[in-house]
Scaffold this active site. Structure first.
Site, short mmCIF file in Angstrom:
data_model
loop_
_atom_site.label_atom_id
_atom_site.label_comp_id
_atom_site.label_asym_id
_atom_site.label_seq_id
_atom_site.Cartn_x
_atom_site.Cartn_y
_atom_site.Cartn_z
N ASP A 91 0.87 -1.17 0.00
CA ASP A 91 0.00 0.00 0.00
C ASP A 91 0.91 1.23 0.00
OD1 ASP A 91 -0.70 0.51 3.50
OD2 ASP A 91 1.05 -0.32 2.50
N ASP A 272 -7.71 -7.54 0.96
CA ASP A 272 -6.73 -7.84 2.01
C ASP A 272 -7.34 -7.43 3.33
OD1 ASP A 272 -6.28 -4.80 1.54
OD2 ASP A 272 -5.16 -5.25 3.37
N CYS A 310 -10.89 -29.70 6.70
CA CYS A 310 -9.93 -28.64 6.40
C CYS A 310 -8.54 -29.20 6.14
CB CYS A 310 -9.89 -27.65 7.57
SG CYS A 310 -8.68 -26.34 7.37
N CYS A 312 -5.67 -27.67 6.30
CA CYS A 312 -4.57 -26.95 6.91
C CYS A 312 -3.79 -27.90 7.82
CB CYS A 312 -5.06 -25.74 7.70
SG CYS A 312 -5.63 -26.12 9.38
N CYS A 315 -5.62 -28.79 11.29
CA CYS A 315 -6.74 -29.72 11.25
C CYS A 315 -6.32 -31.07 10.69
CB CYS A 315 -7.88 -29.15 10.41
SG CYS A 315 -8.61 -27.67 11.14
N HIS A 341 -4.66 -22.13 10.16
CA HIS A 341 -6.03 -22.56 9.87
C HIS A 341 -6.83 -21.43 9.25
CE1 HIS A 341 -10.02 -24.27 10.16
NE2 HIS A 341 -10.37 -23.10 10.66
#
Lengths: 417, 456
Positions: A91, A272, A310, A312, A315, A341
């Site tokens: 930014d 974002d 999930c 990730c 998990c 996660h």
């Protein structure tokens, strides 16, 4: 940049596209995690990459302070510095000036603020902001905009909008002169507050500069203050309807799941927000049934993972909610586990949207998501209205549908409160 | 699994006949041996340390107190063994081996006689009253799988001042042990004697575990003079907590090996005493522009191809690897640049000192992640080096020789850790918990740093 729309939803304004930048190809729509100070808090770039993320945000204001431009120039840019070999977006630094510095004065020249280290008055001009972003080396850079809080009313809003356009021209000039235009892509930021007329004028002017700009951000709608969700979606829609189709659209500071899907339906490609990673550090796990406040005692004996489906590492590795409940406020590893996660949750949310749009089933995806997420509690009214405006009726075929006015954001509170 | 953090030396209320006072996440609690055995039973660790009575009240401790400590620790060991036996009464010997194997903490603190007495009692034939309940064990030692030594209470008993003297800031949890003021080598000598007093009456086949050794010098001393097998990694992790990247190897390079002249990776600082630091205090401004890898003593994987015989630090900070798998979240992700990337085997460049310096000063958690991975790898390489030297034909002699060279070269006082700790504290005050309140106060007093005097 090479930007190509691959599919368009026949009902809504959503689309799937491919964006090829200097550090790789990203599939849109997507969510960008925020690595404010050149790190996703607690994780290594290798961990972030393996979650399926290849586009993250760095903060110009912070990197300019620490480590500073000299260090970044010495080492060859922020990619090399933080060990992130994929895409970066920076930014302009303007937002932090307004939100973090107690006394910032905006002039036509730029933003005048006090250096947090020396107290010395320092000026951030559009040219200087672009120069700093050149040294950082991000694949997508943002113009310096004159940003006002979305709660501001009166002539200040219009003044900021017109100044943003003038600053866009200065940013474009400086960027084209630098010779970096082929590796770093400049985005404009549409301003105008919550005034449709101002927004319209801003859009018209900025679209005139389309050939000098790689993409458009929709700014001024998320300053951290409580947003008027009703107006928020109308501004997004107005901008997305008018912005050219062959340019990516980026809504800044959007991270709640429902906000993201509404934005995608309205024609936004990227967003974002610090929300998913920050809320992870505070002990909240995001799921398709709503956020779970893992610190609540009801999870103390729950031996199942946050989400059985999930992928990730948390998990998939079988870490239970009970273990996370125990660990998340004691050990940083708990925060890391939840952060991974939540990043994957955001990625799955957007990935599911991409699949649905490609298959022409996006309206069903939306309905299913909202039913799972809000079904037990009631749909936020603004979501119902926003999606209706693009041809999706969340309440169709639902008996006794409950609709909640206001932002309807879902949270788990302590039963002891 | 242990009941207490072995490194925690803070003052506790007195232990009692049926309990010890321990500091846990919810504050000070009384813990009985029976409760501890229940917890062990639920958690099912491979090894558990039997609850023992070590006083954490203000030293020195009287003879009477020491005697009580021995009696209680022994009694609690007996009770634990009985509990274990009861639980496995229905099981065969095979069933027994699923129960946690017991490690005993060697009682006696800093008194060699007491230590010897405790160990002898482990080897004595059982009391008649216990014999039935504990059969087929003939001595307590037969029910024990290894011996544990906690150096923190030892260090405190041997030191001349109270840990509280060092606490400038009572909330400073890093200072739970007195670390300054005593000649470390002297204390280590005393350790060896005391540990040997505990071990002398006991069989040599069982492993010896030492907690809270605080330097490779101390570790070498204990390996050579006592014969210790297992050490915790606390000091290496603690170094990571305060921003120190370890940078040393064992054994030292041959004198004949020339330093690589093309290397721009600076070795740690050499002090006025001529001793070299064991690592780098990455808080120091000296590292803000140092873009080399963390440790000079080891190469990173991406440079290693240039000199294949030099040792590599394989940690994820010095030799990061492209992950083998990348989650795909939609079918079109096959078009993204992550697709198929796991098949690339090129080594990634190392994380730099300048980056970790930046992360430390901005109070970012990933500094700790990188430093812990690195420091544990350096420590691992150290032990691999010790084992390699011991494997040589005259192993013990060689180890003594190499240890002497090592101790001669590296600074045992750990000045680098003191400096890092001070800077850690500064950054923590500026950016850690409570900072908003402190900043508000500061802003209230003056507007330096936040106000701009604008005359427009």
């Amino acid at each position: 940049m090479q930007f190509e729309v691959l599919a368009k939803c026949p009902t809504t304004r959503a689309r799937v596209s491919r964006m090829k930048l200097h550090h790789g190809t990203a599939m849109l729509p997507t969510f960008m995690p925020v690595a404010t100070q050149a790190a996703i808090k607690g994780l290594t770039p290798q961990q972030v990459e393996s979650l399926g993320v290849n586009l993250i945000l760095n903060n110009t204001y912070h990197l300019n302070l620490r480590p500073g431009i000299d260090v970044l120039k010495e080492i060859g840019g922020a990619h090399r510095f933080q060990g992130w070999p994929h895409n970066l977006l920076t930014d302009s630094g303007g937002f932090q000036l307004v939100s973090l510095s107690k006394f910032t004065k905006i002039t036509e020249e730029g933003a005048l603020f006090a250096s947090p280290f020396t107290g010395e008055p320092t000026m951030l001009t559009p040219e200087e902001s672009i120069s700093i972003q050149h040294s950082i080396g991000a694949d997508i850079i943002m113009q310096l905009d004159d940003v006002v809080s979305s709660l501001t009313v009166g002539p200040r809003v219009g003044e900021a909008m017109w100044r943003t356009i003038r600053w866009l021209d200065r940013c474009i000039d400086h960027h084209l002169k630098s010779g970096k235009a082929d590796v770093q892509n400049l985005f404009a930021i549409v301003q105008g507050g919550l005034d449709p007329d101002l927004r319209d004028q801003c859009l018209e002017e900025m679209i005139k500069r389309k050939d000098k700009v790689a993409g458009y951000a929709i700014g001024g709608l998320s300053g951290g203050e409580e947003k008027d969700t009703d107006v928020f979606w109308r501004m997004i829609k107005q901008c997305a309807d008018k912005l050219p189709e062959d340019r990516p659209r980026y809504s800044m500071g959007i991270g709640f799941a429902e906000d993201l899907l509404v934005c995608v339906a309205l024609g936004v490609d990227m967003a974002d927000c610090v929300f998913p990673t920050r809320t992870a550090r505070f002990g909240v796990a995001l799921t398709f049934k709503g956020p779970l406040n893992i610190r609540l005692s009801k999870y103390a004996a729950d031996l199942s993972p946050i989400d059985e489906t999930c992928p990730c590492p948390t998990c998939a590795g079988g870490m239970s909610k009970a273990m996370l409940h125990h660990t998340v406020t004691l050990e940083t590893a708990g925060a890391h586990a939840l952060t991974q996660h939540n990043i994957v949750f955001q990625a799955r949310l957007m990935g599911g949207a991409r699949d649905a749009i490609m298959n022409g089933t996006f309206p069903e995806y939306l309905k299913r998501f909202f039913a799972n997420y809000f079904g037990d509690r009631g749909y936020p009214e603004w979501c119902v209205n926003a999606l209706r405006s693009v041809g999706v009726d969340l309440l169709e075929n639902i008996e006794h549908a409950e609709v909640i006015p206001g932002d309807g954001a879902k949270w788990e509170y302590s039963d002891k409160a | 699994m242990t009941a207490r953090d072995p490194f925690d030396g803070r003052e506790m209320p007195a232990n009692g006949k049926g309990h010890v006072c321990i500091y846990c996440v919810r504050g000070v609690r009384k813990l009985s041996p029976a409760a501890w055995n229940e917890y062990t039973d639920s958690c099912k660790p491979h090894f558990s340390v039997v609850l023992s009575d070590t006083p954490f009240t203000f030293p020195p401790h009287s003879q009477k107190r020491l005697t009580k400590s021995l009696e209680r620790s022994t009694a609690w060991l007996v009770d634990t063994l009985k509990t274990v036996r009861n639980k496995s009464a229905a099981f065969s010997d095979e069933g027994l081996s699923t129960h946690a194997r017991l490690l005993v903490h060697m009682a006696g603190v800093a008194n060699a006689q007491a230590r010897r007495a405790f160990s002898e009692s482990l080897g004595e034939p059982l009391e008649a009253t216990d014999r039935d309940r504990l059969q087929p064990l003939k001595t307590l030692d037969e029910g024990v799988a290894g011996y544990v030594f906690d150096l923190v209470p030892l260090r405190m008993a041997l030191s001349t001042h109270h840990p509280a003297d060092d606490l400038t800031d009572p909330s400073d949890l890093l200072v739970t042990n007195p670390e300054k003021g005593e000649a470390p080598a002297q204390i280590s000598d005393d350790f060896a004697g005391l540990l040997r007093a505990s071990l002398q009456p006991l069989p040599v086949e069982k492993p010896r575990i030492v907690n809270s050794a605080r330097s490779p010098h101390e570790i070498l001393g204990l390996v050579l003079d006592v014969g210790v097998e297992l050490f915790d990694a606390h000091w290496a992790q603690r170094a990571a907590d305060i921003g120190v990247a370890l940078d040393f190897k064992f054994p030292l390079d041959d004198v004949s090996t020339p330093n690589d002249p093309s290397s721009t990776c600076a070795a740690p600082r050499v002090r006025a005493t001529g001793k070299q630091d064991l690592g780098h205090n990455l808080y120091s401004a000296a590292y803000a522009h140092d873009h080399s890898r963390l440790a000079a003593a080891f190469l990173d994987a991406s440079s290693a191809s240039a000199s294949p015989s030099s040792p590599i630090c394989k940690c994820a900070a010095c030799s990061p690897r492209i992950p083998a798998t990348h989650s795909a979240h939609s079918a079109v992700d096959a078009l993204s640049s992550l697709h198929g990337r796991g098949e690339t085997t090129t080594a990634l460049p190392p994380y730099t000192r300048s980056y970790v310096h930046h992360l430390l000063h901005t109070h970012e958690m990933s500094a700790h992640a990188l430093l812990v991975m690195h420091n544990l790898t350096v420590l691992d390489a150290f032990f691999a080096g010790v084992r390699a030297v011991l494997a040589r034909p005259t192993g013990s002699e060689e180890l003594r020789k190499e240890a002497e060279r090592f101790i001669e070269k590296y600074d045992e006082e750990m000045l680098v850790m003191e400096e890092a700790k001070a800077q850690w504290r500064e950054v923590d005050r500026a950016r850690g918990k409570g900072r908003l309140a402190r900043e508000k106060e500061k802003q209230h007093e003056s507007t330096v740093g936040t106000a701009v005097d604008i005359d427009l």
